[in-house]
Design a protein around this motif. Structure first.
Motif, PDB file in Angstrom:
ATOM      1  N   CYS A  62     -41.126 -80.126  -8.114  1.00 14.59           N
ATOM      2  CA  CYS A  62     -39.983 -80.885  -8.616  1.00 14.59           C
ATOM      3  C   CYS A  62     -38.699 -80.311  -8.036  1.00 14.59           C
ATOM      4  CB  CYS A  62     -39.924 -80.834 -10.139  1.00 14.59           C
ATOM      5  SG  CYS A  62     -38.449 -81.642 -10.827  1.00 14.59           S
ATOM      6  N   THR A  63     -37.893 -81.185  -7.458  1.00 13.02           N
ATOM      7  CA  THR A  63     -36.577 -80.802  -6.946  1.00 13.02           C
ATOM      8  C   THR A  63     -35.551 -81.814  -7.427  1.00 13.02           C
ATOM      9  OG1 THR A  63     -37.558 -79.827  -4.950  1.00 13.02           O
ATOM     10  CG2 THR A  63     -35.213 -80.355  -4.879  1.00 13.02           C
ATOM     11  N   ARG A  78     -29.994 -81.576 -15.228  1.00 15.05           N
ATOM     12  CA  ARG A  78     -31.091 -81.081 -14.388  1.00 15.05           C
ATOM     13  C   ARG A  78     -32.088 -80.221 -15.168  1.00 15.05           C
ATOM     14  NH1 ARG A  78     -29.910 -78.657  -8.775  1.00 15.05           N
ATOM     15  NH2 ARG A  78     -28.714 -77.102  -9.915  1.00 15.05           N
ATOM     16  N   TYR A  82     -36.238 -80.660 -15.529  1.00 21.99           N
ATOM     17  CA  TYR A  82     -37.242 -79.647 -15.188  1.00 21.99           C
ATOM     18  C   TYR A  82     -38.141 -79.345 -16.392  1.00 21.99           C
ATOM     19  CZ  TYR A  82     -35.078 -78.522 -10.655  1.00 21.99           C
ATOM     20  OH  TYR A  82     -34.612 -78.576  -9.370  1.00 21.99           O
ATOM     21  N   GLN A  83     -37.545 -79.224 -17.548  1.00 22.81           N
ATOM     22  CA  GLN A  83     -38.336 -78.923 -18.741  1.00 22.81           C
ATOM     23  C   GLN A  83     -39.290 -80.069 -19.069  1.00 22.81           C
ATOM     24  OE1 GLN A  83     -36.047 -77.788 -22.200  1.00 22.81           O
ATOM     25  NE2 GLN A  83     -37.789 -76.678 -23.037  1.00 22.81           N
ATOM     26  N   LEU A  86     -42.293 -80.087 -16.568  1.00 22.07           N
ATOM     27  CA  LEU A  86     -42.991 -78.798 -16.414  1.00 22.07           C
ATOM     28  C   LEU A  86     -44.516 -78.914 -16.546  1.00 22.07           C
ATOM     29  CD1 LEU A  86     -41.682 -75.429 -17.769  1.00 22.07           C
ATOM     30  CD2 LEU A  86     -44.086 -76.006 -18.064  1.00 22.07           C
ATOM     31  N   CYS A  89     -46.175 -79.850 -13.060  1.00 22.55           N
ATOM     32  CA  CYS A  89     -45.753 -79.220 -11.808  1.00 22.55           C
ATOM     33  C   CYS A  89     -46.363 -77.842 -11.589  1.00 22.55           C
ATOM     34  CB  CYS A  89     -44.230 -79.093 -11.774  1.00 22.55           C
ATOM     35  SG  CYS A  89     -43.394 -80.685 -11.695  1.00 22.55           S
ATOM     36  N   PHE A  92     -41.148 -75.448  -8.825  1.00 17.95           N
ATOM     37  CA  PHE A  92     -39.793 -75.961  -9.002  1.00 17.95           C
ATOM     38  C   PHE A  92     -38.940 -75.429  -7.855  1.00 17.95           C
ATOM     39  CE2 PHE A  92     -39.760 -76.255 -13.962  1.00 17.95           C
ATOM     40  CZ  PHE A  92     -40.481 -77.445 -13.890  1.00 17.95           C
ATOM     41  N   MET A  94     -34.751 -74.837  -6.897  1.00 15.92           N
ATOM     42  CA  MET A  94     -33.347 -74.919  -7.269  1.00 15.92           C
ATOM     43  C   MET A  94     -32.531 -74.015  -6.356  1.00 15.92           C
ATOM     44  SD  MET A  94     -31.359 -74.455 -10.944  1.00 15.92           S
ATOM     45  CE  MET A  94     -31.816 -76.057 -11.620  1.00 15.92           C
ATOM     46  N   LEU A 104     -33.076 -71.605 -15.262  1.00 13.83           N
ATOM     47  CA  LEU A 104     -34.372 -72.154 -14.869  1.00 13.83           C
ATOM     48  C   LEU A 104     -35.408 -71.043 -14.760  1.00 13.83           C
ATOM     49  CD1 LEU A 104     -35.889 -74.746 -14.118  1.00 13.83           C
ATOM     50  CD2 LEU A 104     -35.321 -74.295 -11.726  1.00 13.83           C
TER      51      LEU A 104
END
Length: 226
Positions: A62-63, A78, A82-83, A86, A89, A92, A94, A104
């Protein structure tokens, strides 16, 4: 590490791609980078990740890229994204110089997520000394992998990136040059220690990206794949 092959080929997709591209069309890819900043719709993002995980059975990265480092649009929440994704994935990404990267890191500390700390320079390739400072900041932040992508304007930029790659070949790094003159780095640097190279399918996420089918063919010719 969740990757079957190293160096690995990551293919960059958006939400529309996930709904339209078949598993067979992504043959040869080792990793799928879902660029949320390239999504047409930012509602129900977790649904897209769930579909991609089930459909392709490949590790997901994930980006949510910041505009100043190449993101296609600004997305404010953002960390929430991401959460949310999660559970689907393995990776990650960043930016190392983002204000949110430490948060993060805390978010994923108890998970199996591998955190890529990235640095993108769309105007030039900094000096070797400056690249080392980026690397040291990434290590200080406890990034699992450090990614450095810079614009290649002349041949010496390719040499700088390759020398940096050789210097850190025992570290977990990703190095690549952007722009037409940076294309060789996407092929050569993985031979000398860069863990992942990025390929496009429908939409190019960075200048100089090579299509997935071409990258798979190149890796086979170079005996990096059977």
């Amino acid at each position: 590490m969740f990757l079957q092959n190293i160096p690995a080929i990551a293919v960059v997709l958006n939400d529309k791609d996930v709904l339209s591209i078949t598993k067979e069309e992504l043959k040869g890819a080792d990793l799928i980078e879902l660029r949320v900043d390239m999504f047409e719709k930012t509602e129900n993002i977790s649904d897209i990740f769930e579909i991609a995980k089930r459909k392709y059975d490949l590790p997901l990265l994930c980006t949510v890229r910041l505009p100043e480092e190449g993101g296609k649009k600004e997305i404010k929440n953002r960390l929430d994204i991401y959460q949310t994704v999660l559970p689907f994935c393995s990776f990650f990404d960043m930016e190392i110089f983002s204000n949110e990267v430490s948060l993060l890191r805390q978010l994923v500390v108890k998970s199996n997520i591998i955190l890529i700390g990235s640095y993108h320079n769309f105007s030039k390739t900094p000096s070797l000394e400056d690249l080392e400072r980026v690397f040291e900041r990434g290590k200080m932040l406890n990034m699992d992998i450090i990614k450095i992508a810079t614009m290649v304007n002349e041949d010496k930029d390719l040499e700088t990136l390759l020398f940096f790659t050789l210097r850190h070949k025992v570290d977990r790094i990703i190095t690549l040059g952007m722009g037409q003159k940076g294309i060789p780095s996407r092929i050569i640097n993985p031979v000398f220690g860069s863990m992942i190279t990025y390929a496009n399918f429908n939409e190019v996420s960075a200048p100089g990206q090579i299509h997935l089918k071409d990258m798979v063919h190149i890796f086979k010719v170079m005996k990096l794949r059977e």
